[in-house]
Write an enzyme that holds these catalytic residues in place. Sequence first.
Site, PDB file in Angstrom:
ATOM      1  N   CYS A 273     -38.065-114.687  -2.677  1.00 58.93           N
ATOM      2  CA  CYS A 273     -38.053-115.159  -1.295  1.00 58.93           C
ATOM      3  C   CYS A 273     -39.429-115.686  -0.907  1.00 58.93           C
ATOM      4  CB  CYS A 273     -37.619-114.036  -0.352  1.00 58.93           C
ATOM      5  SG  CYS A 273     -38.759-112.634  -0.280  1.00 58.93           S
TER       6      CYS A 273
ATOM      7  N   TRP B 114      -0.149 -89.114  -7.884  1.00 54.16           N
ATOM      8  CA  TRP B 114      -1.088 -90.126  -8.359  1.00 54.16           C
ATOM      9  C   TRP B 114      -0.425 -90.914  -9.477  1.00 54.16           C
ATOM     10  CZ3 TRP B 114      -5.186 -90.799  -5.404  1.00 54.16           C
ATOM     11  CH2 TRP B 114      -5.680 -89.721  -4.667  1.00 54.16           C
TER      12      TRP B 114
ATOM     13  N   ALA C  82      -3.250 -99.817  -7.914  1.00 58.82           N
ATOM     14  CA  ALA C  82      -2.926 -98.856  -8.972  1.00 58.82           C
ATOM     15  C   ALA C  82      -1.410 -98.824  -9.094  1.00 58.82           C
ATOM     16  CB  ALA C  82      -3.472 -97.471  -8.639  1.00 58.82           C
TER      17      ALA C  82
ATOM     18  N   GLU D  57     -39.376-107.827  -7.311  1.00 59.49           N
ATOM     19  CA  GLU D  57     -40.612-108.429  -7.810  1.00 59.49           C
ATOM     20  C   GLU D  57     -41.825-107.567  -7.463  1.00 59.49           C
ATOM     21  OE1 GLU D  57     -38.086-111.941  -6.187  1.00 59.49           O
ATOM     22  OE2 GLU D  57     -38.265-109.769  -5.904  1.00 59.49           O
TER      23      GLU D  57
END
Length: 326
Positions: free
Chosen positions: A76, A171, A155, A53
């Site tokens: 805030c 990999w 993965a 802000e």
Amino acid sequence: MTLDETLMARAVAVGETARLDAPPNPWVGALVVVDGVVVAEGATQAPGRNHAEVEALGRAGDAARGATLVVTLEPCDHVGRTGACTQAILDAGIARVVVGVVDPDPQVAGRGVARLRAAGVDVEVGAGSQLVREQLAAYLWHRRTGRPYVVAKVAATLDGVVAMADGTSQWITGEAARADAHELRARSQAIVVGAATVRSDDPRLTARVGARVLEPLRVVLGRAPQDARVRPCLEYEGDLADLLDDLGARGVLQVLVEGGATTTSAFVETGLVNRFAWYVAPAWAGGTNTRSALAALSTTTMGALRRGRVVGVARIGEDVRLDVEV
């Protein structure tokens, strides 16, 4: 889509530019709007510097008087490392504030909205709220529970294998998916792996994004070899829920669990995973002596099958990433 929703989507995009630098603060975006036209925008800066802000208001200058401020998270109303954003909004002469979601932080929790309304500012809450909640999921979870949001990264091959019969695992996915995983690391303030993964792969667990190299807190479940590349690290043996409580108290908003299979299984078994980032390679390995992604997890009946909700599917190079909320 309404104008406020369109503007909020832009504010979300602005906030995303602060994703790597704002934590432990939220990565907030703000716009100053005059007659439907954005005249200034700002994102949360590094801790101790301007909130979104204040950034946007400073760039707008005199144009902010009588204007609308669109901000993804409730401003805030307390003084911490910076001044109260509500006071900056009032000093700038903003007439209307559009807030995406209320901040669940106990220091805010509606106080910002109440302060602005009491001062005569028109405040609307909820425009684009779903988009904001998705972007700030880790922050909102941390403020509600005191614990970091847990993302488990996997993965695997099409048949769910993460390591071959000889123990090799690098990999499975291609370079594009590995680069994407580094982005995921960069968005996390801590990374958790098991000691067996450290011994077998000797990972650095840094995050390489463009020219930047970020170093999240590295957490090893067990003991890491003295010459391991993951050092310096936090070595931990104990209850995983207690670990999350400790990390949350350190200001860690998001934890990335990178495995291996035993570690990931343990987080799933104890119900501590919020989300999976599951990379799937167009390859298959078979089941003889290979290691599955959740090898240590046992499910005895179909009724006990764990299910999540797919919230995103993306093709990354030759691989696919599934984002699944648990």
